[in-house]
Write an enzyme that holds these catalytic residues in place. Structure first.
Site, PDB file in Angstrom:
ATOM      1  N   VAL A  39      26.650  43.821  -3.248  1.00  0.00           N
ATOM      2  CA  VAL A  39      26.432  43.171  -4.359  1.00  0.00           C
ATOM      3  C   VAL A  39      27.699  42.418  -4.496  1.00  0.00           C
ATOM      4  CG1 VAL A  39      25.959  43.412  -7.012  1.00  0.00           C
ATOM      5  CG2 VAL A  39      25.297  45.221  -5.454  1.00  0.00           C
ATOM      6  N   VAL A  69      13.710  56.991  -8.034  1.00  0.00           N
ATOM      7  CA  VAL A  69      12.675  56.605  -7.159  1.00  0.00           C
ATOM      8  C   VAL A  69      12.214  54.763  -7.287  1.00  0.00           C
ATOM      9  CG1 VAL A  69      11.479  58.853  -7.041  1.00  0.00           C
ATOM     10  CG2 VAL A  69      11.197  56.908  -9.109  1.00  0.00           C
ATOM     11  N   LYS A 114      17.361  56.511  -4.333  1.00  0.00           N
ATOM     12  CA  LYS A 114      16.696  55.816  -3.379  1.00  0.00           C
ATOM     13  C   LYS A 114      15.924  56.936  -2.684  1.00  0.00           C
ATOM     14  CE  LYS A 114      18.527  51.588  -2.705  1.00  0.00           C
ATOM     15  NZ  LYS A 114      19.371  50.491  -2.216  1.00  0.00           N
ATOM     16  N   ASP A 116      28.391  52.344  -3.509  1.00  0.00           N
ATOM     17  CA  ASP A 116      26.845  51.781  -3.421  1.00  0.00           C
ATOM     18  C   ASP A 116      25.697  52.717  -3.710  1.00  0.00           C
ATOM     19  OD1 ASP A 116      27.944  49.428  -3.476  1.00  0.00           O
ATOM     20  OD2 ASP A 116      27.973  49.101  -1.302  1.00  0.00           O
ATOM     21  N   LYS A 126      22.961  52.412 -12.015  1.00  0.00           N
ATOM     22  CA  LYS A 126      21.837  52.922 -12.420  1.00  0.00           C
ATOM     23  C   LYS A 126      21.913  54.326 -13.095  1.00  0.00           C
ATOM     24  CE  LYS A 126      17.335  54.670 -11.685  1.00  0.00           C
ATOM     25  NZ  LYS A 126      15.967  54.660 -10.953  1.00  0.00           N
ATOM     26  N   LYS A 143      25.306  54.200  -8.832  1.00  0.00           N
ATOM     27  CA  LYS A 143      26.172  54.751  -9.896  1.00  0.00           C
ATOM     28  C   LYS A 143      25.840  54.115 -10.997  1.00  0.00           C
ATOM     29  CE  LYS A 143      30.054  54.015  -7.596  1.00  0.00           C
ATOM     30  NZ  LYS A 143      29.669  53.784  -6.171  1.00  0.00           N
ATOM     31  N   GLN A 171      33.489  52.636  -6.499  1.00  0.00           N
ATOM     32  CA  GLN A 171      33.614  53.106  -5.216  1.00  0.00           C
ATOM     33  C   GLN A 171      33.178  54.626  -4.945  1.00  0.00           C
ATOM     34  OE1 GLN A 171      36.457  51.408  -6.826  1.00  0.00           O
ATOM     35  NE2 GLN A 171      35.258  49.815  -6.119  1.00  0.00           N
ATOM     36  N   GLY A 227      30.479  46.653  -7.177  1.00  0.00           N
ATOM     37  CA  GLY A 227      29.248  45.902  -7.700  1.00  0.00           C
ATOM     38  C   GLY A 227      28.168  46.990  -8.000  1.00  0.00           C
ATOM     39  N   HIS A 228      27.858  46.983  -9.220  1.00  0.00           N
ATOM     40  CA  HIS A 228      26.802  47.851  -9.852  1.00  0.00           C
ATOM     41  C   HIS A 228      25.786  47.123 -10.272  1.00  0.00           C
ATOM     42  CE1 HIS A 228      30.327  50.898 -10.730  1.00  0.00           C
ATOM     43  NE2 HIS A 228      30.266  50.577  -9.549  1.00  0.00           N
TER      44      HIS A 228
HETATM   45  P1  GDP Z   1      26.735  51.283  -7.101  1.00  0.00           P
HETATM   46  O1  GDP Z   1      27.780  50.371  -6.639  1.00  0.00           O
HETATM   47  O2  GDP Z   1      27.008  52.689  -6.927  1.00  0.00           O
HETATM   48  O3  GDP Z   1      26.275  51.272  -8.495  1.00  0.00           O
HETATM   49  O4  GDP Z   1      25.157  50.832  -6.229  1.00  0.00           O
HETATM   50  P2  GDP Z   1      24.934  49.387  -5.982  1.00  0.00           P
HETATM   51  O5  GDP Z   1      24.263  48.711  -7.395  1.00  0.00           O
HETATM   52  O6  GDP Z   1      25.775  48.810  -5.190  1.00  0.00           O
HETATM   53  O7  GDP Z   1      23.673  49.832  -5.056  1.00  0.00           O
HETATM   54  C1  GDP Z   1      22.555  50.527  -5.322  1.00  0.00           C
HETATM   55  C2  GDP Z   1      21.387  49.535  -5.167  1.00  0.00           C
HETATM   56  O8  GDP Z   1      20.057  50.355  -5.294  1.00  0.00           O
HETATM   57  C3  GDP Z   1      21.162  48.533  -6.047  1.00  0.00           C
HETATM   58  O9  GDP Z   1      20.493  47.438  -5.790  1.00  0.00           O
HETATM   59  C4  GDP Z   1      20.302  49.136  -7.044  1.00  0.00           C
HETATM   60  O10 GDP Z   1      19.448  48.388  -7.991  1.00  0.00           O
HETATM   61  C5  GDP Z   1      19.343  50.123  -6.424  1.00  0.00           C
HETATM   62  N1  GDP Z   1      18.939  51.413  -6.458  1.00  0.00           N
HETATM   63  C6  GDP Z   1      19.508  52.384  -7.705  1.00  0.00           C
HETATM   64  N2  GDP Z   1      18.789  53.318  -7.412  1.00  0.00           N
HETATM   65  C7  GDP Z   1      17.675  53.290  -6.881  1.00  0.00           C
HETATM   66  C8  GDP Z   1      16.451  53.875  -6.597  1.00  0.00           C
HETATM   67  O11 GDP Z   1      16.343  55.246  -6.809  1.00  0.00           O
HETATM   68  N3  GDP Z   1      15.574  53.254  -5.945  1.00  0.00           N
HETATM   69  C9  GDP Z   1      15.907  52.445  -5.439  1.00  0.00           C
HETATM   70  N4  GDP Z   1      14.586  51.650  -4.371  1.00  0.00           N
HETATM   71  N5  GDP Z   1      16.762  51.348  -5.714  1.00  0.00           N
HETATM   72  C10 GDP Z   1      17.686  52.001  -6.007  1.00  0.00           C
HETATM   73  P1  IMO Z   2      30.838  50.251  -5.749  1.00  0.00           P
HETATM   74  O1  IMO Z   2      31.524  50.489  -6.732  1.00  0.00           O
HETATM   75  C1  IMO Z   2      31.172  49.964  -1.341  1.00  0.00           C
HETATM   76  C2  IMO Z   2      35.243  49.288   0.645  1.00  0.00           C
HETATM   77  C3  IMO Z   2      35.312  47.820   1.178  1.00  0.00           C
HETATM   78  C4  IMO Z   2      36.283  48.305   1.916  1.00  0.00           C
HETATM   79  C5  IMO Z   2      37.144  49.430   1.697  1.00  0.00           C
HETATM   80  C6  IMO Z   2      38.619  48.637   0.922  1.00  0.00           C
HETATM   81  O2  IMO Z   2      29.777  49.216  -5.699  1.00  0.00           O
HETATM   82  O3  IMO Z   2      30.357  51.197  -4.691  1.00  0.00           O
HETATM   83  P2  IMO Z   2      39.006  47.068  -1.317  1.00  0.00           P
HETATM   84  O4  IMO Z   2      38.598  45.681  -1.454  1.00  0.00           O
HETATM   85  O5  IMO Z   2      38.624  48.289  -2.087  1.00  0.00           O
HETATM   86  O6  IMO Z   2      40.424  47.254  -0.860  1.00  0.00           O
HETATM   87  O7  IMO Z   2      38.209  47.395   0.069  1.00  0.00           O
HETATM   88  O8  IMO Z   2      36.334  49.873   0.214  1.00  0.00           O
HETATM   89  N1  IMO Z   2      34.544  49.136  -0.946  1.00  0.00           N
HETATM   90  C7  IMO Z   2      33.138  49.288  -1.248  1.00  0.00           C
HETATM   91  N2  IMO Z   2      32.109  49.684  -0.548  1.00  0.00           N
HETATM   92  N3  IMO Z   2      31.163  49.836  -2.646  1.00  0.00           N
HETATM   93  C8  IMO Z   2      32.131  49.549  -3.315  1.00  0.00           C
HETATM   94  O9  IMO Z   2      32.246  49.742  -4.654  1.00  0.00           O
HETATM   95  C9  IMO Z   2      33.423  49.339  -2.743  1.00  0.00           C
HETATM   96  N4  IMO Z   2      34.587  48.944  -3.167  1.00  0.00           N
HETATM   97  C10 IMO Z   2      35.426  48.877  -2.208  1.00  0.00           C
HETATM   98  O10 IMO Z   2      34.008  47.247   1.760  1.00  0.00           O
HETATM   99  O11 IMO Z   2      35.816  48.838   3.140  1.00  0.00           O
HETATM  100 MG    MG Z   3      27.924  48.829  -5.558  1.00  0.00          MG
END
Ligand code: GDP
Ligand code: IMO
Ligand code: MG
Length: 428
Positions: free
Chosen positions: A298, A413, A330, A13, A18, A16, A223, A40-41
């Site tokens: 997400v 940002v 962020k 999270d 973005k 990635k 991940q 969840g991206h």
């Molecule tokens: P990922 O799984 O690595 O793709 O990340 P996620 O989407 O799960 O979580 C990142 C969250 O931060 C999402 O809600 C994005 O929309 C948000 N986000 C990403 N980059 C930025 C940033 O630079 N600033 C802010 N405020 N939000 C961001």
């Molecule tokens: P993105 O791509 C954050 C975590 C779960 C748990 C562990 C194992 O959005 O960054 P699993 O269901 O994979 O066997 O769970 O890994 N986990 C994540 N945490 N972001 C993710 O994906 C994750 N995918 C798995 O919360 O701790």
């Molecule tokens: Mg995510």
């Protein structure tokens, strides 16, 4: 600059999706190489928010071909739902290519994931419950169902029956769950197979031919390093290799074709699920980071555990993945703090560690040693150049860069595609 890998450097999270989207219009292929719909991206493009679980984020860029590589585990119901939702929003998903070697998540994998977690009680991992671990276990145990198996009904039936011979013993006798009939699995998979067939491609050939022609391939990680089954905080990890090497095994593109590895790091730290997290804040400061950063999963909606930036965590990822660049996300969320603590070392049972300790026991016992960096109060979400950032924010970035030992090439940002400060081009 043909092969570029995006890797999460903390516990997922980091943003990635973005970061990938940022480059989407300039790459020819965007490939998911590991994980499944545990990911969840989130992407925000032209004010529209998209949440991707299985589809590569590059699907939003009409000029890049989205690919699901052999290293991914696919829940076909989720895949088609995601395609249908995106298509109804006007996104063209017709170019999606899927590897014939990718493994399939079935309902018995989801059931196994949930019952084993429930059974583990206090020792649970905190998985996403999507069947990821059981599907990868079957892959390694040589009893998985692959995409190519869906096109030979008799062969598929034999494989499902063999798997269920074992699963039903466990589900019924140990977990007191209902017996699963092969028919219900086979019928569902055959129906999905029909829809999947036109997308199935020799993705190894496709990507390598593309690279031969000078095309740009972006490998989108899911991940993160510290969730990697080899390099992460085992056993509190996912069951695949999200690290850079996983991009090679998960797609069939050799390491000599990789030119850049971009580590994505949040300006603070979050984690979902169980496992050690030295800089975690179980106080008002952690609550403020969660609220300001919107730190809720997400995929599962779970509140994310929040804490300060841990330089040892990101440095370890930079080393094992050979990051060429870091994209820091962020930074805007940290506006308004007087002082921002950054973890620069650990105290482990009275001994100072300047690098992540070797053993999990030591890591679990680590107490952070902080350095306080001056904060800034300005809203930075409108900044587009490094020089536009308040000097204190610039200093924070420079200090992290020193601690990680890798240049910070992009800074987020805000959640939107354009809310980015580029310091070095990520592609040229
Ligand atoms: P990922 O799984 O690595 O793709 O990340 P996620 O989407 O799960 O979580 C990142 C969250 O931060 C999402 O809600 C994005 O929309 C948000 N986000 C990403 N980059 C930025 C940033 O630079 N600033 C802010 N405020 N939000 C961001
Ligand atoms: P993105 O791509 C954050 C975590 C779960 C748990 C562990 C194992 O959005 O960054 P699993 O269901 O994979 O066997 O769970 O890994 N986990 C994540 N945490 N972001 C993710 O994906 C994750 N995918 C798995 O919360 O701790
Ligand atoms: Mg995510």
């Amino acid at each position: 600059m043909p092969g570029i890998i995006v890797v999460g450097s903390q516990w997922g999270d980091e943003g990635k999706g973005k970061a990938t989207d940022q480059m989407g219009d300039r790459v020819d292929f965007c490939v998911r190489y590991s994980g499944g719909n545990n990911a969840g991206h989130t992407l925000v493009v032209d004010g529209e928010k998209y949440a991707m679980h299985l589809l590569p984020s590059g699907i939003l860029s009409p000029t890049s071909t989205p690919v699901i590589g052999n290293g991914v585990v696919i829940d076909l119901g989720v895949l088609f739902h995601e395609i249908d939702v995106l298509t109804s929003r006007g996104v063209d998903c017709s170019q999606l290519k899927v590897s014939s070697n990718a493994h399939i998540i079935t309902s018995y994998h989801r059931t196994m994931d949930k019952v084993t977690e429930r059974f583990a009680g206090k020792r649970k991992i905190g998985t996403t419950g999507r069947g990821i671990g059981p599907t990868y276990s079957d892959k390694i145990n040589r009893m998985g169902i692959r995409v190519q198996d869906l096109f030979d009904p008799e062969h598929l039936r034999q494989k499902v029956e063999a798997a269920l011979d074992q699963k039903n013993q466990i589900l019924v006798k140990i977990y007191n769950r209902r017996h699963i009939e092969a028919d219900e699995i086979v019928d569902e998979l055959l129906a999905y197979g029909e829809r999947l067939q036109p997308m199935v491609t020799d993705t190894v050939r496709l990507l390598n031919d593309g690279l031969d022609e000078g095309k740009i391939v972006l490998f989108e990680g899911a991940q993160a390093h510290h969730l990697d089954v080899d390099h992460g905080t085992y056993p509190y990890v996912t069951s695949s290799n999200p690290t850079a090497g996983g991009a090679c095994t998960g797609t069939g593109v050799g390491p000599t074709r990789i030119d850049r590895v971009i580590g994505i790091a949040k300006a603070y730290t979050t984690r979902v699920g169980e496992g050690p997290f030295p800089t975690e804040l179980n106080n008002e400061a952690g609550e403020k980071l969660r609220t300001d950063g919107g730190e809720f999963g997400v995929t599962t909606g779970r509140p994310r555990r929040c804490g300060w930036f841990d330089a040892l965590v990101v440095e370890a990822a930079a080393t094992a993945n050979a990051f060429t660049d870091v994209f820091l996300t962020k930074l805007d969320i940290l506006s308004g703090w007087d002082k921002i603590p950054v973890c620069v070392a650990y105290d482990v049972n009275g001994v100072r560690h300047d690098r992540q300790p070797m053993s999990q026991q030591e890591f679990a016992a680590a107490t952070p040693i902080y350095e306080e960096v001056d904060g800034w109060s300005e809203d930075i979400s409108g900044c587009r150049e490094f020089s536009e950032l308040p000097v204190k924010a610039q200093d924070y970035v420079k200090r992290l860069e020193e601690l990680i030992g890798t240049r910070i090439s992009g800074i987020g940002v805000g959640p939107s595609r354009e809310q980015t400060v580029m310091v070095h081009d990520l592609i040229d």
